[in-house]
Design a protein around this motif. Structure first.
Motif, short mmCIF file in Angstrom:
data_model
loop_
_atom_site.label_atom_id
_atom_site.label_comp_id
_atom_site.label_asym_id
_atom_site.label_seq_id
_atom_site.Cartn_x
_atom_site.Cartn_y
_atom_site.Cartn_z
N LEU A 232 0.72 13.27 12.71
CA LEU A 232 0.71 14.45 11.86
C LEU A 232 1.35 14.16 10.50
N ILE A 233 2.45 13.41 10.51
CA ILE A 233 3.09 13.04 9.24
C ILE A 233 2.12 12.19 8.41
N ALA A 234 1.47 11.24 9.05
CA ALA A 234 0.53 10.37 8.32
C ALA A 234 -0.63 11.18 7.76
N LEU A 235 -1.18 12.11 8.52
CA LEU A 235 -2.30 12.92 8.04
C LEU A 235 -1.87 13.82 6.88
N ALA A 236 -0.71 14.46 7.00
CA ALA A 236 -0.24 15.33 5.92
C ALA A 236 0.01 14.53 4.65
N ALA A 237 0.61 13.35 4.78
CA ALA A 237 0.84 12.50 3.61
C ALA A 237 -0.48 12.03 3.01
N ALA A 238 -1.47 11.74 3.85
CA ALA A 238 -2.77 11.30 3.34
C ALA A 238 -3.45 12.40 2.54
N VAL A 239 -3.31 13.65 2.97
CA VAL A 239 -3.91 14.76 2.22
C VAL A 239 -3.28 14.88 0.84
N VAL A 240 -1.95 14.79 0.78
CA VAL A 240 -1.26 14.88 -0.51
C VAL A 240 -1.66 13.71 -1.41
N LEU A 241 -1.72 12.51 -0.86
CA LEU A 241 -2.10 11.35 -1.66
C LEU A 241 -3.55 11.46 -2.13
N ALA A 242 -4.42 12.02 -1.30
CA ALA A 242 -5.82 12.17 -1.70
C ALA A 242 -5.97 13.16 -2.85
N VAL A 243 -5.21 14.26 -2.80
CA VAL A 243 -5.29 15.24 -3.88
C VAL A 243 -4.76 14.66 -5.19
N HIS A 244 -3.70 13.84 -5.09
CA HIS A 244 -3.09 13.24 -6.28
C HIS A 244 -3.51 11.79 -6.47
N HIS A 245 -4.72 11.44 -6.07
CA HIS A 245 -5.13 10.03 -6.10
C HIS A 245 -5.15 9.48 -7.52
N ARG A 246 -5.34 10.33 -8.51
CA ARG A 246 -5.37 9.84 -9.90
C ARG A 246 -3.97 9.47 -10.40
N SER A 247 -2.94 9.97 -9.72
CA SER A 247 -1.58 9.64 -10.14
C SER A 247 -1.09 8.33 -9.56
N VAL A 248 -1.83 7.75 -8.60
CA VAL A 248 -1.40 6.54 -7.90
C VAL A 248 -2.20 5.35 -8.42
N ASP A 249 -1.53 4.27 -8.69
CA ASP A 249 -2.18 3.03 -9.11
C ASP A 249 -2.57 2.25 -7.85
N TRP A 250 -3.77 2.54 -7.34
CA TRP A 250 -4.20 1.94 -6.08
C TRP A 250 -4.55 0.47 -6.22
N THR A 251 -4.80 -0.01 -7.44
CA THR A 251 -5.16 -1.41 -7.63
C THR A 251 -3.97 -2.35 -7.63
N SER A 252 -2.77 -1.79 -7.67
CA SER A 252 -1.56 -2.62 -7.68
C SER A 252 -1.18 -3.03 -6.27
N GLY A 253 -0.29 -4.00 -6.18
CA GLY A 253 0.20 -4.43 -4.87
C GLY A 253 0.91 -3.32 -4.12
N PRO A 254 1.84 -2.59 -4.78
CA PRO A 254 2.49 -1.47 -4.09
C PRO A 254 1.51 -0.39 -3.63
N GLY A 255 0.44 -0.16 -4.41
CA GLY A 255 -0.56 0.84 -3.99
C GLY A 255 -1.28 0.41 -2.72
N ALA A 256 -1.67 -0.86 -2.66
CA ALA A 256 -2.32 -1.37 -1.45
C ALA A 256 -1.35 -1.36 -0.27
N SER A 257 -0.09 -1.68 -0.51
CA SER A 257 0.90 -1.66 0.57
C SER A 257 1.12 -0.25 1.09
N LEU A 258 1.15 0.74 0.17
CA LEU A 258 1.31 2.13 0.60
C LEU A 258 0.14 2.56 1.47
N LEU A 259 -1.08 2.20 1.07
CA LEU A 259 -2.25 2.55 1.86
C LEU A 259 -2.20 1.90 3.24
N ALA A 260 -1.75 0.64 3.30
CA ALA A 260 -1.65 -0.06 4.58
C ALA A 260 -0.60 0.57 5.48
N LEU A 261 0.53 0.97 4.91
CA LEU A 261 1.61 1.55 5.72
C LEU A 261 1.23 2.93 6.25
#
Length: 340
Positions: A232-261
């Motif tokens: 449930l925590i992972a799903l709720a966090a995924a919803v927030v990250l999806a809504v704010h996806h433009r604020s996250v630098d997904w192409t960076s190493g930390p962005g990929a690590s966040l997605l993996a975690l």
């Protein structure tokens, strides 16, 4: 193996109170973040950070309501220990970053009052959590049903390395954000300030402790409440990250690590539920196939009652076993025998 402890009433009451407060506060922080407002207790440069804190609070609340169903401390400690870390950690972060609180920054009246209530409520809950934890560990071992128990449903071997990786990842990030927020906060793939970095670090640290605690328990039946919280925590966090996806630098190493975690956290919870449901079916089948008691109920093969029913009641050394109840009176010798 150590004797188990009964769950103290204080832990049950604390979990119910924290569950209600977390559900209300977490929903407020999450919904406002989804609409683009940073309505956290401290001033944040973006709405993403308070939204993630709220998502974690709302996601863990349903699991906290189920702690009261447990009877033993060992069955809930993989969730209660991270809960104490969150309460004490967020209270400490709020005090250390008091200058960033909405009340100190002169924010809107509602947010200023919310920040003051946040600090006061967290202080009371943190104090109560530490007190309940101390009382739980001072509680004597033993009691009704609190006998030594071997793992009922051990974790399969293939699941332990991924659990160690996910738990260590969350633990390391949380410790880094808490201890060195300026350095580790700059590595996050979105903009945060010191209070955001440490607040997120508290939750990351608690998630790491929870996952590694489940690995240490090595028993699916003992991590049941924690398994309800993780996906449930992972799903709720995924919803927030999806809504704010433009604020996250997904192409960076930390962005990929966040997605993996986050993906690993959800996979951990989903696979744990699947393994636990299989274990529950296996245990139920074993009980149905086990020897029946005189009352007709099934007894697990490893229980004392089952061992006695299989081997028969013990008799004192040198004494003859009692005659069956169905046997008739002893036969009298016939006259022919007397003549012999």
């Amino acid at each position: 193996m150590a004797v188990q402890k009964e769950l103290s009433p204080g832990i049950v009451v604390l979990s119910a109170v924290v569950g209600g407060i977390s559900l209300a506060t977490g929903t407020l922080l999450t919904v406002t973040s989804l609409f683009g407002y940073a309505a956290g207790p401290w001033v944040s440069p973006e709405a993403l950070s308070p939204g993630l804190v709220g998502a974690a609070m709302a996601g863990v609340a349903p699991a906290l309501f189920t702690i009261g169903r447990a009877r033993l401390w060992e069955d809930v400690r993989s969730l209660v220990l991270p809960l104490v870390i969150v309460l004490a950690g967020l209270f400490a972060v709020s005090l250390l970053n008091g200058g960033s609180l909405q009340a100190a920054e002169g924010g809107p009246l509602f947010l200023a009052l919310f920040s003051l209530g946040w600090v006061a409520t967290l202080g009371l809950l943190a104090l109560g959590a530490v007190g309940c934890l101390v009382a739980q560990y001072r509680r004597p071992a033993g009691g009704a049903g609190a006998a030594p128990r071997h793992p009922v449903a051990p974790l399969p071997g293939w699941s332990k390395p991924p659990l160690a990786v996910v738990g260590s990842g969350w633990l390391g990030i949380g410790a880094g954000l808490l201890a060195f927020p300026d350095f580790w906060g700059a590595l996050l793939p979105w903009t945060v300030n010191r209070a955001d970095a440490q607040g997120l670090g508290v939750w990351a640290l608690a998630l790491g402790v929870g996952v590694l605690g489940a690995l240490a328990e090595d028993d699916l039946t003992r991590i049941r409440p924690a398994l309800r919280a993780v996906p449930l925590i992972a799903l709720a966090a995924a919803v927030v990250l999806a809504v704010h996806h433009r604020s996250v630098d997904w192409t960076s190493g930390p962005g990929a690590s966040l997605l993996a975690l986050v993906t690993g956290l959800f996979t951990t919870g989903a696979s744990g539920h699947w393994l636990l449901s299989r274990a529950d079916r296996r245990i139920a089948a074993a009980r149905e196939a086990g020897p029946a008691t005189p009352a007709g109920s099934a007894v697990a093969p490893d229980t004392p009652a089952a061992s006695e029913s299989e081997a028969g009641p013990a008799t004192p050394a040198g004494s003859a076993p009692e005659a069956p109840l169905a046997a008739g009176p002893a036969a009298r010798p016939s006259p022919a025998d007397d003549d012999v």
